[in-house]
Design a protein around this motif. Structure first.
Motif, PDB file in Angstrom:
ATOM      1  N   ALA A 148      -6.388  -5.325  19.235  1.00  0.00           N
ATOM      2  CA  ALA A 148      -6.579  -5.350  17.857  1.00  0.00           C
ATOM      3  C   ALA A 148      -6.471  -3.877  17.235  1.00  0.00           C
ATOM      4  CB  ALA A 148      -7.962  -6.006  17.709  1.00  0.00           C
ATOM      5  N   PRO A 149      -6.108  -3.838  15.945  1.00  0.00           N
ATOM      6  CA  PRO A 149      -5.901  -2.447  15.500  1.00  0.00           C
ATOM      7  C   PRO A 149      -7.527  -1.819  15.305  1.00  0.00           C
ATOM      8  CG  PRO A 149      -5.504  -4.019  13.838  1.00  0.00           C
ATOM      9  CD  PRO A 149      -5.719  -4.719  15.078  1.00  0.00           C
ATOM     10  N   PRO A 150      -7.589  -0.635  15.315  1.00  0.00           N
ATOM     11  CA  PRO A 150      -8.890   0.161  15.318  1.00  0.00           C
ATOM     12  C   PRO A 150      -9.655  -0.003  13.819  1.00  0.00           C
ATOM     13  CG  PRO A 150      -7.182   1.670  15.605  1.00  0.00           C
ATOM     14  CD  PRO A 150      -6.535   0.412  15.596  1.00  0.00           C
ATOM     15  N   ASP A 151     -10.783  -0.026  13.898  1.00  0.00           N
ATOM     16  CA  ASP A 151     -11.398  -0.387  12.625  1.00  0.00           C
ATOM     17  C   ASP A 151     -11.005   0.449  11.421  1.00  0.00           C
ATOM     18  OD1 ASP A 151     -13.096  -1.866  13.938  1.00  0.00           O
ATOM     19  OD2 ASP A 151     -14.821  -0.688  14.072  1.00  0.00           O
ATOM     20  N   ARG A 152     -10.755   1.659  11.498  1.00  0.00           N
ATOM     21  CA  ARG A 152     -10.061   2.581  10.484  1.00  0.00           C
ATOM     22  C   ARG A 152      -8.633   2.302   9.866  1.00  0.00           C
ATOM     23  NH1 ARG A 152     -11.715   5.262   6.631  1.00  0.00           N
ATOM     24  NH2 ARG A 152      -9.935   6.513   5.774  1.00  0.00           N
ATOM     25  N   GLU A 153      -7.968   1.576  10.878  1.00  0.00           N
ATOM     26  CA  GLU A 153      -6.701   1.024  10.339  1.00  0.00           C
ATOM     27  C   GLU A 153      -6.901  -0.320   9.613  1.00  0.00           C
ATOM     28  OE1 GLU A 153      -2.673  -0.825  12.613  1.00  0.00           O
ATOM     29  OE2 GLU A 153      -3.802   0.640  13.501  1.00  0.00           O
ATOM     30  N   LEU A 154      -8.104  -0.979   9.924  1.00  0.00           N
ATOM     31  CA  LEU A 154      -8.251  -2.376   9.185  1.00  0.00           C
ATOM     32  C   LEU A 154      -8.715  -1.905   7.612  1.00  0.00           C
ATOM     33  CD1 LEU A 154     -10.285  -4.499  11.730  1.00  0.00           C
ATOM     34  CD2 LEU A 154      -7.843  -4.845  10.709  1.00  0.00           C
ATOM     35  N   HIS A 155      -9.514  -0.806   7.679  1.00  0.00           N
ATOM     36  CA  HIS A 155     -10.011  -0.372   6.479  1.00  0.00           C
ATOM     37  C   HIS A 155      -8.779   0.254   5.762  1.00  0.00           C
ATOM     38  CE1 HIS A 155     -14.364  -1.005   6.766  1.00  0.00           C
ATOM     39  NE2 HIS A 155     -14.240  -0.463   8.212  1.00  0.00           N
ATOM     40  N   ASP A 156      -7.944   0.975   6.217  1.00  0.00           N
ATOM     41  CA  ASP A 156      -6.837   1.448   5.470  1.00  0.00           C
ATOM     42  C   ASP A 156      -5.871   0.390   4.988  1.00  0.00           C
ATOM     43  OD1 ASP A 156      -7.368   4.040   6.187  1.00  0.00           O
ATOM     44  OD2 ASP A 156      -6.236   4.430   7.835  1.00  0.00           O
ATOM     45  N   ARG A 157      -5.727  -0.799   5.718  1.00  0.00           N
ATOM     46  CA  ARG A 157      -4.948  -1.757   5.340  1.00  0.00           C
ATOM     47  C   ARG A 157      -5.579  -2.541   3.900  1.00  0.00           C
ATOM     48  NH1 ARG A 157      -3.372  -5.319  10.701  1.00  0.00           N
ATOM     49  NH2 ARG A 157      -1.822  -3.844  11.630  1.00  0.00           N
ATOM     50  N   VAL A 158      -6.959  -2.749   3.882  1.00  0.00           N
ATOM     51  CA  VAL A 158      -7.763  -3.186   2.969  1.00  0.00           C
ATOM     52  C   VAL A 158      -7.405  -2.302   1.613  1.00  0.00           C
ATOM     53  CG1 VAL A 158      -9.676  -3.748   1.844  1.00  0.00           C
ATOM     54  CG2 VAL A 158      -9.274  -4.499   4.157  1.00  0.00           C
ATOM     55  N   HIS A 159      -7.471  -0.783   1.938  1.00  0.00           N
ATOM     56  CA  HIS A 159      -7.259  -0.105   0.754  1.00  0.00           C
ATOM     57  C   HIS A 159      -5.977  -0.115   0.162  1.00  0.00           C
ATOM     58  CE1 HIS A 159      -7.874   3.309  -1.628  1.00  0.00           C
ATOM     59  NE2 HIS A 159      -6.755   4.174  -1.041  1.00  0.00           N
ATOM     60  N   GLU A 160      -4.906  -0.145   1.161  1.00  0.00           N
ATOM     61  CA  GLU A 160      -3.469  -0.468   0.623  1.00  0.00           C
ATOM     62  C   GLU A 160      -3.284  -1.872  -0.060  1.00  0.00           C
ATOM     63  OE1 GLU A 160      -0.837  -0.228   4.016  1.00  0.00           O
ATOM     64  OE2 GLU A 160      -1.676   1.625   4.446  1.00  0.00           O
ATOM     65  N   LEU A 161      -4.104  -2.882   0.238  1.00  0.00           N
ATOM     66  CA  LEU A 161      -3.767  -3.938  -0.398  1.00  0.00           C
ATOM     67  C   LEU A 161      -4.269  -3.932  -1.719  1.00  0.00           C
ATOM     68  CD1 LEU A 161      -2.854  -7.055  -0.186  1.00  0.00           C
ATOM     69  CD2 LEU A 161      -4.930  -7.284   0.935  1.00  0.00           C
ATOM     70  N   ASN A 162      -5.505  -3.387  -1.777  1.00  0.00           N
ATOM     71  CA  ASN A 162      -6.334  -3.179  -3.339  1.00  0.00           C
ATOM     72  C   ASN A 162      -5.483  -2.128  -4.079  1.00  0.00           C
ATOM     73  OD1 ASN A 162      -8.573  -4.823  -2.774  1.00  0.00           O
ATOM     74  ND2 ASN A 162      -9.524  -3.043  -1.675  1.00  0.00           N
ATOM     75  N   GLN A 163      -4.617  -1.308  -3.647  1.00  0.00           N
ATOM     76  CA  GLN A 163      -3.767  -0.638  -4.376  1.00  0.00           C
ATOM     77  C   GLN A 163      -2.708  -1.182  -5.113  1.00  0.00           C
ATOM     78  OE1 GLN A 163      -2.774   2.828  -1.849  1.00  0.00           O
ATOM     79  NE2 GLN A 163      -4.307   4.056  -3.122  1.00  0.00           N
ATOM     80  N   ILE A 200      -2.885  -4.531  -5.421  1.00  0.00           N
ATOM     81  CA  ILE A 200      -3.166  -5.439  -6.669  1.00  0.00           C
ATOM     82  C   ILE A 200      -3.512  -4.798  -7.640  1.00  0.00           C
ATOM     83  CG2 ILE A 200      -5.133  -6.951  -7.345  1.00  0.00           C
ATOM     84  CD1 ILE A 200      -5.423  -7.614  -4.211  1.00  0.00           C
ATOM     85  N   GLU A 201      -3.957  -3.553  -7.745  1.00  0.00           N
ATOM     86  CA  GLU A 201      -4.149  -2.796  -9.100  1.00  0.00           C
ATOM     87  C   GLU A 201      -2.733  -2.427  -9.588  1.00  0.00           C
ATOM     88  OE1 GLU A 201      -5.968  -0.749 -11.817  1.00  0.00           O
ATOM     89  OE2 GLU A 201      -6.762  -1.994 -10.141  1.00  0.00           O
ATOM     90  N   ASP A 202      -1.626  -2.115  -8.648  1.00  0.00           N
ATOM     91  CA  ASP A 202      -0.124  -2.148  -9.259  1.00  0.00           C
ATOM     92  C   ASP A 202       0.276  -3.295 -10.228  1.00  0.00           C
ATOM     93  OD1 ASP A 202      -0.367   0.600  -8.351  1.00  0.00           O
ATOM     94  OD2 ASP A 202       0.932   0.200  -6.673  1.00  0.00           O
ATOM     95  N   VAL A 203       0.027  -4.410  -9.473  1.00  0.00           N
ATOM     96  CA  VAL A 203       0.434  -5.372 -10.142  1.00  0.00           C
ATOM     97  C   VAL A 203      -0.402  -5.764 -11.258  1.00  0.00           C
ATOM     98  CG1 VAL A 203       0.473  -8.218  -9.787  1.00  0.00           C
ATOM     99  CG2 VAL A 203       1.282  -6.700  -7.792  1.00  0.00           C
ATOM    100  N   ARG A 204      -1.622  -5.449 -11.383  1.00  0.00           N
ATOM    101  CA  ARG A 204      -2.380  -5.757 -12.340  1.00  0.00           C
ATOM    102  C   ARG A 204      -2.052  -4.842 -13.606  1.00  0.00           C
ATOM    103  NH1 ARG A 204      -5.903  -3.195 -15.397  1.00  0.00           N
ATOM    104  NH2 ARG A 204      -6.109  -1.547 -13.948  1.00  0.00           N
TER     105      ARG A 204
END
Length: 95
Positions: free
Chosen positions: A64-79, A81-85
């Motif tokens: 499984a990816p490290p915790d930091r990588e998971l947080h980075d993925r969530v951050h990228e996803l939120n960005q 979504i903000e672009d789409v908004r």
């Protein structure tokens, strides 16, 4: 083809808002799931340390990816979504 009030954009606005709400809910759900998975891994590691022997290492492709990588993925996803908004708001102001 407007409604009785003469508003021709109410259907498109409703669709855009539904799309945006769905994307936000999806991102929130994915973020929650990723964080829950990270917490499960942390607890599993703590329990394994308390039990003693360490299991043999897994191949890198299955780890499984490290915790930091998971947080980075969530951050990228939120960005994203903000672009789409922003794009949806721009489309609504033009329409």
């Amino acid at each position: 083809m407007g409604d009785q009030s003469g508003n021709t954009n109410s259907g498109a606005s409703g669709s855009m808002l539904s799309l945006l709400a769905g994307a936000a809910l999806g991102a929130a759900g994915l973020g929650w799931w990723l964080l829950a998975e990270a917490e499960q891994r942390r607890q599993g590691k703590r329990q394994a340390r308390r039990q003693g022997p360490i299991p043999p290492p897994q191949p890198a492709a299955l780890e499984a990816p490290p915790d930091r990588e998971l947080h980075d993925r969530v951050h990228e996803l939120n960005q994203a979504i903000e672009d789409v908004r922003r794009q949806l708001e721009t489309m609504n102001t033009r329409g």
